[in-house]
Design a protein around this motif. Sequence first.
Motif, PDB file in Angstrom:
ATOM      1  N   GLY A   1      29.502  64.771  60.171  1.00  7.50           N
ATOM      2  CA  GLY A   1      30.616  64.546  61.085  1.00  7.50           C
ATOM      3  C   GLY A   1      30.323  63.574  62.202  1.00  7.50           C
ATOM      4  O   GLY A   1      29.178  63.308  62.560  1.00  7.50           O
ATOM      5  N   GLY A   2      31.422  63.053  62.768  1.00  6.54           N
ATOM      6  CA  GLY A   2      31.340  62.132  63.888  1.00  6.54           C
ATOM      7  C   GLY A   2      32.729  61.907  64.454  1.00  6.54           C
ATOM      8  O   GLY A   2      33.667  62.623  64.096  1.00  6.54           O
ATOM      9  N   ALA A   3      32.843  60.913  65.325  1.00  5.09           N
ATOM     10  CA  ALA A   3      34.105  60.657  66.019  1.00  5.09           C
ATOM     11  C   ALA A   3      34.359  59.154  66.111  1.00  5.09           C
ATOM     12  O   ALA A   3      33.414  58.368  66.001  1.00  5.09           O
TER      13      ALA A   3
ATOM     14  N   SER B   1      38.444  63.990  67.581  1.00  9.50           N
ATOM     15  CA  SER B   1      38.987  62.748  68.148  1.00  9.50           C
ATOM     16  C   SER B   1      40.201  63.089  68.996  1.00  9.50           C
ATOM     17  O   SER B   1      40.605  64.252  69.088  1.00  9.50           O
ATOM     18  N   ASN B   2      40.793  62.064  69.568  1.00  9.46           N
ATOM     19  CA  ASN B   2      42.038  62.267  70.287  1.00  9.46           C
ATOM     20  C   ASN B   2      43.189  62.468  69.292  1.00  9.46           C
ATOM     21  O   ASN B   2      44.005  63.358  69.448  1.00  9.46           O
TER      22      ASN B   2
ATOM     23  N   PHE C   1      37.280  68.889  57.993  1.00 10.78           N
ATOM     24  CA  PHE C   1      37.614  69.696  59.157  1.00 10.78           C
ATOM     25  C   PHE C   1      37.895  68.783  60.336  1.00 10.78           C
ATOM     26  O   PHE C   1      37.146  67.832  60.590  1.00 10.78           O
ATOM     27  N   TYR C   2      38.955  69.105  61.064  1.00  7.68           N
ATOM     28  CA  TYR C   2      39.339  68.293  62.220  1.00  7.68           C
ATOM     29  C   TYR C   2      39.493  69.161  63.468  1.00  7.68           C
ATOM     30  O   TYR C   2      40.068  70.252  63.406  1.00  7.68           O
ATOM     31  N   ALA C   3      38.993  68.655  64.600  1.00  6.03           N
ATOM     32  CA  ALA C   3      39.246  69.312  65.885  1.00  6.03           C
ATOM     33  C   ALA C   3      39.690  68.265  66.898  1.00  6.03           C
ATOM     34  O   ALA C   3      39.007  67.245  67.086  1.00  6.03           O
ATOM     35  N   GLN C   4      40.812  68.529  67.545  1.00  4.54           N
ATOM     36  CA  GLN C   4      41.307  67.620  68.578  1.00  4.54           C
ATOM     37  C   GLN C   4      40.402  67.774  69.804  1.00  4.54           C
ATOM     38  O   GLN C   4      39.998  68.898  70.152  1.00  4.54           O
TER      39      GLN C   4
END
Length: 132
Positions: free
Chosen positions: A48-50, A81-82, A107-110
């Motif tokens: 993962g990363g951004a 990310s935003n 998987f995503y997290a704001q």
Amino acid sequence: MKVAVRYFSKSGNTKRIAEAIAGGAETSAVSITDEPTLSGYADILLLGGAPYANVMAPELRRYAENLPPEKVGKVVLFTTSNWSHRTVKGLQKILQAKGIAVADEHFYAQMLNINGRLEAAREFGRKYSGDI
Ligand SMILES: Cc1cc2nc3c(=O)[nH]c(=O)nc-3n(C[C@H](O)[C@H](O)[C@H](O)COP(=O)(O)O)c2cc1C
């Protein structure tokens, strides 16, 4: 089954998600700055990363470009990310071009809701726990 979690994080959001995923997967999360080359074989590599100003960190891009295909069974991606899921799309493209299998799901997290996503991140990791 060997499960590894690797991430790049500048300001800590992805690190927190990586650690929650790793908790669920019963492994540890390791920054690619601490371990620039994957040690050993992983059946599942959670990576993962951004994005920063619309592009993923060059460190993460290089990691994906240099990941030896024979060292991983499948890669599962996650990002914070935003708004953008661009890091996932970019990593997918690089890895698939190398013949590395990438899971359809990610998987995503704001970035403003990292705390609110920690339990879901643990649950996501649990699916890839070595027990299954
Ligand atoms: C300089 C900078 C540029 C960013 N550019 C974007 C962007 O283009 N798109 C986006 O969705 N988020 C953007 N973000 C938000 C980051 O992707 C988000 O904060 C992410 O969670 C950072 O991960 P980290 O804490 O693991 O470094 C940017 C953040 C910074 C500091």
